[in-house]
Design an enzyme around this catalytic site. Sequence first.
Site, PDB file in Angstrom:
ATOM      1  N   ASP A 141       0.849  -1.182   0.000  1.00 50.45           N
ATOM      2  CA  ASP A 141       0.000   0.000   0.000  1.00 50.45           C
ATOM      3  C   ASP A 141       0.888   1.236   0.000  1.00 50.45           C
ATOM      4  OD1 ASP A 141      -2.539   1.302   0.205  1.00 50.45           O
ATOM      5  OD2 ASP A 141      -3.231  -0.359   1.447  1.00 50.45           O
TER       6      ASP A 141
ATOM      7  N   ASP B 192      -3.383   4.681  -2.348  1.00 42.36           N
ATOM      8  CA  ASP B 192      -4.527   5.071  -1.532  1.00 42.36           C
ATOM      9  C   ASP B 192      -4.999   6.484  -1.860  1.00 42.36           C
ATOM     10  OD1 ASP B 192      -6.191   4.692   1.023  1.00 42.36           O
ATOM     11  OD2 ASP B 192      -5.062   6.509   1.490  1.00 42.36           O
TER      12      ASP B 192
ATOM     13  N   GLU C 199      10.701  -7.707 -14.279  1.00 45.36           N
ATOM     14  CA  GLU C 199       9.361  -8.038 -13.808  1.00 45.36           C
ATOM     15  C   GLU C 199       8.479  -6.821 -13.941  1.00 45.36           C
ATOM     16  OE1 GLU C 199       7.595  -9.584  -9.568  1.00 45.36           O
ATOM     17  OE2 GLU C 199       8.669  -7.679  -9.597  1.00 45.36           O
TER      18      GLU C 199
ATOM     19  N   HIS D 136     -11.088  -3.436   2.825  1.00 40.06           N
ATOM     20  CA  HIS D 136     -11.149  -3.127   4.245  1.00 40.06           C
ATOM     21  C   HIS D 136     -12.036  -1.932   4.574  1.00 40.06           C
ATOM     22  CE1 HIS D 136      -8.209  -0.510   2.426  1.00 40.06           C
ATOM     23  NE2 HIS D 136      -8.221   0.271   3.490  1.00 40.06           N
ATOM     24  N   ASP D 137     -12.579  -1.274   3.554  1.00 38.52           N
ATOM     25  CA  ASP D 137     -13.445  -0.115   3.772  1.00 38.52           C
ATOM     26  C   ASP D 137     -14.914  -0.397   3.485  1.00 38.52           C
ATOM     27  OD1 ASP D 137     -11.394   1.623   4.522  1.00 38.52           O
ATOM     28  OD2 ASP D 137     -10.964   2.211   2.459  1.00 38.52           O
TER      29      ASP D 137
END
Length: 609
Positions: free
Chosen positions: A114, A223, A290, A361-362
Site C-alpha cells: 500500500d 490510496d 518483472e 477493508h473499507d
Amino acid sequence: MRLLIVLLVVASAASASELDWWKTALIYQIYPRSFKDSNGDGIGDLNGITQKLPYLQQTGVDAVWLSPIYKSPMYDFGYDIADYREIQDEYGTMADFDNLLNEAKSLGIRVVLDFVPNHTSNESAWFERSAARAAPYGDYYVWADGRNATDENGTVYAMPPSNWVSNFRKSAWEYHPGRGQYYLHQFVIGQPDLNYRSDSVQEAMKDVLRFWLDKGVSGFRVDAVNKLYEADPNNYGGVYPDEPLSEIPGLGPDDYEYLIHVYTENLNETYDVVYDWRDLLDEYIATQGEYKIMMTETYADLSLMIKYYGTKTRNGSIPFNFSFLEDITMNSTAWDIKTVIDRWMTYMPSGRVANWVNGNHDKSRVGTRQGVDRIDAMNMLALILPGVAVTYQGEEIGMVDGYVSWNDTVDPWGCNTDDPVAYASVSRDPERTPYQWDGSAHAGFSTAASTWLPVADNYLTLNLAAQIAAQKSHYHFYKDVVANRKSPAIQEGDLDTKALSESLLVVTRLLPGEAGMLGVVNLAAEAQTIDLTSLKILPSDLEVVASGVNCALEKNATLTKSSIPVSAHCALLFRSGIVGGGNAAGAHYLSLPLVLLVVATYSITACFS
C-alpha cells in the site's frame, strides 16, 4: 546450436511470464492487523502472514497486497504514516518484512504494498519540520491563514480558511499554534495533506517508491489518489474557495456529503502525477525483469476513474473497479449486472486490463452487502471475468461483517460520529474483524487474552478449518474456480455478456483452439432447469468442475446443455466439450473456449445494520 536455440526460447518464455503476470493475476488483499498474530499480542503481524503463505499458495493466489505496515501512531491504523521507510513495531521489523518477501517469492507469490501519498502522520518528521518552517519542508503540506469573522457582539475571531469538510466529518482544517496557520487534513486530524504543488514533495514520494522497489516488491496499491490536489489559491485571489452545498436533506456542515467537492477531488493535475509514477515503475521493469503493477483507489464517477488508465501517449495505473464493488447489490437484476460489466469494458481504453473487486477493508463484506446466498456467485464472477481479480481476506470462506459494539469501536470514522447508535452506519470495523482460521479461541487468529477487534460471533461454524474438512464449502468452490481460472479461455478469451431475462445472465469467454468453460449461477429462491441449446457453438456434453455450497449437482457430474438443473442459490462451473466442427464423425472438434455465467436474481429481506 540447437541447444542454444532451446535455451533462448525458454528464456524468452520466462521473460514473457514475468512481464505479463499481472494481466490475469489473482491478488489477495491482507489487512495485516487482522490476518494472523504470531506473537500473542492480539494484533496481526508480518510473521503471521509469512506463516500462512503456504495456504495462499495452495489456494492459487498470485500476489498479496498488504495494507500499510509502515511506522505509524495508528490513529487511522496505518494510513497515518510517520516514516515510509520503517516497519511499525507491532507488525515486526524490516528483517521480518525481508523474510516475508523472500518466502513469498520462493512460493511464487508476489508482494504488493500500500502506498499512501495524499497525507502523512502529524507525528512525521516531515510535518514537524514543516510546522517549524524549516527548509526544504516549509511547503511540504497545505498551510493557510484563517479567515476573520465577527460575532454578534462585534468581536473578531478566526475561522478555518474554507468550509471544506473531512471525509471523517467536521472541518478539514486544523490550527497549528506553533506555525500560526491551519493545515489541511482530508481525513483525520492526525493526517495532514501533502502539498503536491511542491516539486520537493513529488520527488520525496518518488524516493519512497524507489526504496521499496529496490527491495523487490512487485508494485503498489495507491490510496486515496484522487485527493492529491486541491484548488490553487493563486487562482482565487490567494484564498481557498468554499465548496458549494450539496443540498442533500438531513445533512449538516459537519457531514462530508454536505458539500460538492469540486475543489478537493479529481483535479486534472492528479493524473500527471500518476503517469509519472508509472514511468518510474517502468524503469524497474528493465532492471528487475518483472512488471511492476500499480492499482489506484478512486471513488469517483466512472469517466473519472477510467482516466487513471492513461492516455494514448502515457501509461497510467489500473483504477480499482468500484463500479463492480458498489453498483451490484442484493437487488440487482441480470440486466443490472450486465450493465455494470459492460460499462467498465466499454469505458476502458483499448489494450488496457480490466479488474474486478468484490471487497476491501473499507466496505462491508459480500455476504453482508448482498446476502450469503450470493457469495459463491460473486466470487465466481470476479474470477472468470477478464483481467485482474482482487479478493479481500476472508471472502474466499464467505466471512460476513462482525458485530463491533460502540465500546469496542476504534475506527475514527465511527468514533467521529460521537453517537453510540449512528456509528454503526459508517464504522469500518465490522469488515476488519480477525480472520477466522479455526474453531479454537479467537478463531485461531491469536493466543492473546483479547484481540484488537473482537472476532465475529459465528467463528465456531464459519472458519477455514471447518470448510476444508467439509465435503462442500465456499472455500472448496473458490479454490476449484481459481484452478480453472488458469485455463486459456479465462486467461485470454474474448468476453461477451447476454441478459437472457431479468433473472438470467450469460457471460461467455471465447478463444479459438481451446477447451471451454461454463459457469451457471442461480440466485433465485427456487430451483430451475436451464436449456442452453440456443447457444449453438456450445457442445452438448458438460462436466461439473466446481460446485457451490447450495448445489445438488456434485463435482465430476456430467449432463447435457439442453437440461441443466440448478438448485436454488446455486453456483456451478462446468468444463464443456471441445467446440467447433471436426473433419469427420468421431474426430476431435476444434477447441473453442467458453465461459458462461447465468444469474437469476432474488430478493432478500435481511441485511446488516
